[in-house]
Write an enzyme that holds these catalytic residues in place. Structure first.
Site, PDB file in Angstrom:
ATOM      1  N   LYS A 183       0.853  -1.186   0.000  1.00 14.17           N
ATOM      2  CA  LYS A 183       0.000   0.000   0.000  1.00 14.17           C
ATOM      3  C   LYS A 183       0.881   1.225   0.000  1.00 14.17           C
ATOM      4  CE  LYS A 183      -3.251   2.803   2.665  1.00 14.17           C
ATOM      5  NZ  LYS A 183      -4.094   2.963   3.871  1.00 14.17           N
ATOM      6  N   GLU A 235      -8.832  12.299  12.320  1.00 12.21           N
ATOM      7  CA  GLU A 235      -8.094  11.082  12.686  1.00 12.21           C
ATOM      8  C   GLU A 235      -7.205  11.279  13.912  1.00 12.21           C
ATOM      9  OE1 GLU A 235      -5.605   7.441  10.626  1.00 12.21           O
ATOM     10  OE2 GLU A 235      -6.177   9.175   9.452  1.00 12.21           O
ATOM     11  N   GLU A 256      -7.594  -2.347   2.742  1.00 13.10           N
ATOM     12  CA  GLU A 256      -6.784  -1.156   3.005  1.00 13.10           C
ATOM     13  C   GLU A 256      -6.871  -0.758   4.476  1.00 13.10           C
ATOM     14  OE1 GLU A 256      -6.773   3.608   1.893  1.00 13.10           O
ATOM     15  OE2 GLU A 256      -7.918   2.213   0.640  1.00 13.10           O
ATOM     16  N   GLU A 313     -11.455  10.763  -4.875  1.00 14.59           N
ATOM     17  CA  GLU A 313     -11.394  10.768  -3.412  1.00 14.59           C
ATOM     18  C   GLU A 313     -10.616  11.972  -2.898  1.00 14.59           C
ATOM     19  OE1 GLU A 313      -9.403   8.062   0.120  1.00 14.59           O
ATOM     20  OE2 GLU A 313     -10.417   7.026  -1.522  1.00 14.59           O
TER      21      GLU A 313
END
Length: 524
Positions: free
Chosen positions: A271, A326, A370, A506
């Site tokens: 990733k 986050e 993910e 996105e």
């Protein structure tokens, strides 16, 4: 015999007042734990990458010896090991906390918010995000004790488990099990087709439980009860037009995603998160105060921040400002919480479209895998430090005003003399949510494929105190502002099977938080 000196009244601050008191050059941070506003510099915190927590501890001890009561370290750290750091011990700290004991303990569920998610308004949980005036511990000169002990963010944890050990009945996984599973099965969550329970974490952000729910949650109207009712939600930067420069051009970014997918197919890279930037240049200086205020009022449950990151040679002061969803890590006492996010969809405000987006997110093999990579790494790192660690087996979906995210809330305990919040943050940074897997290879790939230096984007910002308590968030949904220019950043996680057009879309959706706050919707 002399009488004892009268006690100095403890200062009382309202969240809205501290937001209004922010000036460029100040440090501002607000979250579910409260609001911290710091001014002036008592000392700078030096230190090398990976060793800044030790330097912060030394600076705090020196501040105590110098007579600073309840000192804290505040600031930001950039993405790369050689990036900048703005950590300081401020001279003056004021705070507003959430009234009452909002702590959530390990083993307790989050309070329910019923049907608030579909009510066209905001839940009580979200309203608690940054409360009104409360008493905070004072010190010499009327300074408030730094950054709060109010609401503990350890929600969404069930049965306890010892770090690294199997969990019995109750369904919680051991710290490393997500990594072994390679992700959750695509069919675990049912489509979001019927009304269902909704939960709120300690910060008040709405969390949709595994069986969907009414996704018609209002994007506006988050102000009532938030503590920011006195702030003007309609402030704009008074720009009549913006010049927008994408960095890189959208087609170049899409090509970088294609190259990353090829690298993932060919080698050990699993990733990588690729970011892009937008430079917005106004006809006059960008008001950081107005930008910050708009971000806080739009989403009081976010971790909002503004920190001076000016460096020698900058032609004008430079401020990192944003509203991150986050939480990298928080520590309060011996309780540690992290909330990694990965896997996203645009939030439109249309109930039917949002329901479809959430349903897709819950069963998307790409997004679930993910997310699993990120949650597993965070759990593995915290497992090195924690004597207990609770890791949910499945992610939830949380909503911000512009996005839906897969979310895993991880909670644990550290023993006596355990690591400070900054030490934990340094150990976690960078998570796969902003870098990739494996970390070193992903970071090198980012350096090759991204057109612009990230600077403080995808780094961390927050605070820590002498006891090791504190809170650090990932610097996403942010911009660096200098004079007439605001540089916005957004990234997307690239894994096997990623579609360049979808990743480009996105990042465009993630720009929405800052574009809206700047009054620049539709310019990019």
């Amino acid at each position: 015999m002399s009488s004892p000196a009268p006690a100095r009244p403890r200062p009382v601050h309202r969240a809205a007042d501290l937001l209004a008191a922010y000036l460029p050059g100040s440090f501002y941070y607000s979250s579910a734990r409260g609001v911290l506003l710091a001014d002036g510099v008592h000392s700078h915190v030096r230190g090398t990458p990976g060793n800044r927590a030790a330097a912060a501890a030394e600076a705090l001890e020196a501040a105590v010896l110098a007579g600073v009561a309840n000192p804290v370290v505040v600031g930001a750290i950039g993405f790369r090991p050689d990036s900048g750091s703005s950590l300081i011990v401020p001279a003056v700290v004021r705070r507003a906390e959430i009234p009452g004991d909002g702590d959530l303990r390990l083993g307790e569920s989050s309070p329910g918010v019923g049907d608030a998610a579909g009510s066209g308004g905001t839940s009580d949980g979200r309203s608690r995000a940054a409360a009104d005036a409360v008493e905070s511990d004072g010190n010499v000169g009327g300074r408030a004790e730094a950054a709060g002990n109010a609401a503990e963010s350890g929600g969404n944890v069930g049965r306890r488990s010892q770090a690294g050990s199997e969990v019995g009945t109750g369904g919680r996984s051991r710290a490393g099990s997500v990594a072994e599973s390679g992700g959750t099965a695509g069919g675990r969550a049912e489509a979001a087709s019927a009304a269902a329970e909704s939960r709120a974490d300690a910060g008040g952000r709405t969390r949709l439980a595994a069986r969907g729910g009414n996704q018609g949650q209002a994007i506006d109207g988050f102000r009532s009860g938030s503590g920011f009712e006195g702030a003007d939600a309609s402030l704009r930067n008074n720009q009549t037009s913006w010049t927008v420069v994408p960095r890189p051009a959208p087609e170049v970014y899409a090509e970088s995603v294609r190259r990353a997918v090829d690298l993932i197919s060919d080698g050990e890279l699993r990733k990588v998160v690729l970011a892009r930037a937008l430079d917005l240049v106004g006809e006059q200086g960008v008001s950081v105060r107005k930008l910050l205020r708009n971000l806080v009022v739009a989403d009081p449950a976010a971790h909002a921040f503004a920190v001076d990151v000016s460096a020698p040679g900058d032609p004008a002061p430079r401020t990192l400002v944003g509203a991150s969803p986050e939480l990298l890590v928080s520590r309060k006492g011996n309780v540690v919480t992290a909330n990694p996010l990965a896997g996203s969809r645009r939030r439109t405000g249309d109930p039917a479209q949002d329901a479809r987006a959430i349903a897709e997110l819950r069963v998307s093999e790409k997004d679930l895998n993910e997310h699993a990579l990120v949650a597993a790494q965070v759990a593995e790192v915290l497992g090195r430090f924690c004597t207990e660690l609770d890791v949910p087996e499945e992610p939830e979906v949380i909503g911000t005003p512009t996005m839906w995210h897969l979310s895993t809330r991880i909670a644990g305990r550290v023993g006596p003399g355990g690591p400070s919040s900054l030490e934990l943050a340094e150990a976690l940074h960078p998570t796969p949510a902003v870098c990739g897997v494996p970390v070193d290879l992903a970071r090198d790939t980012i350096a090759r494929l991204e057109a612009e230096d990230r600077g403080y984007y995808a780094g961390l910002v927050g605070w820590t105190d002498l006891a090791g308590d504190g809170e650090w968030v990932v610097t996403i949904r942010c911009a660096e502002v200098s004079d007439r220019t605001a540089r916005l950043f957004a990234g997307a996680g690239v894994v096997a099977g990623s579609d360049p057009a979808a990743e480009l879309a996105e990042t465009s959706a993630k720009f929405g938080t800052l574009l809206r706050a700047l009054g620049a919707e539709g310019v990019a």
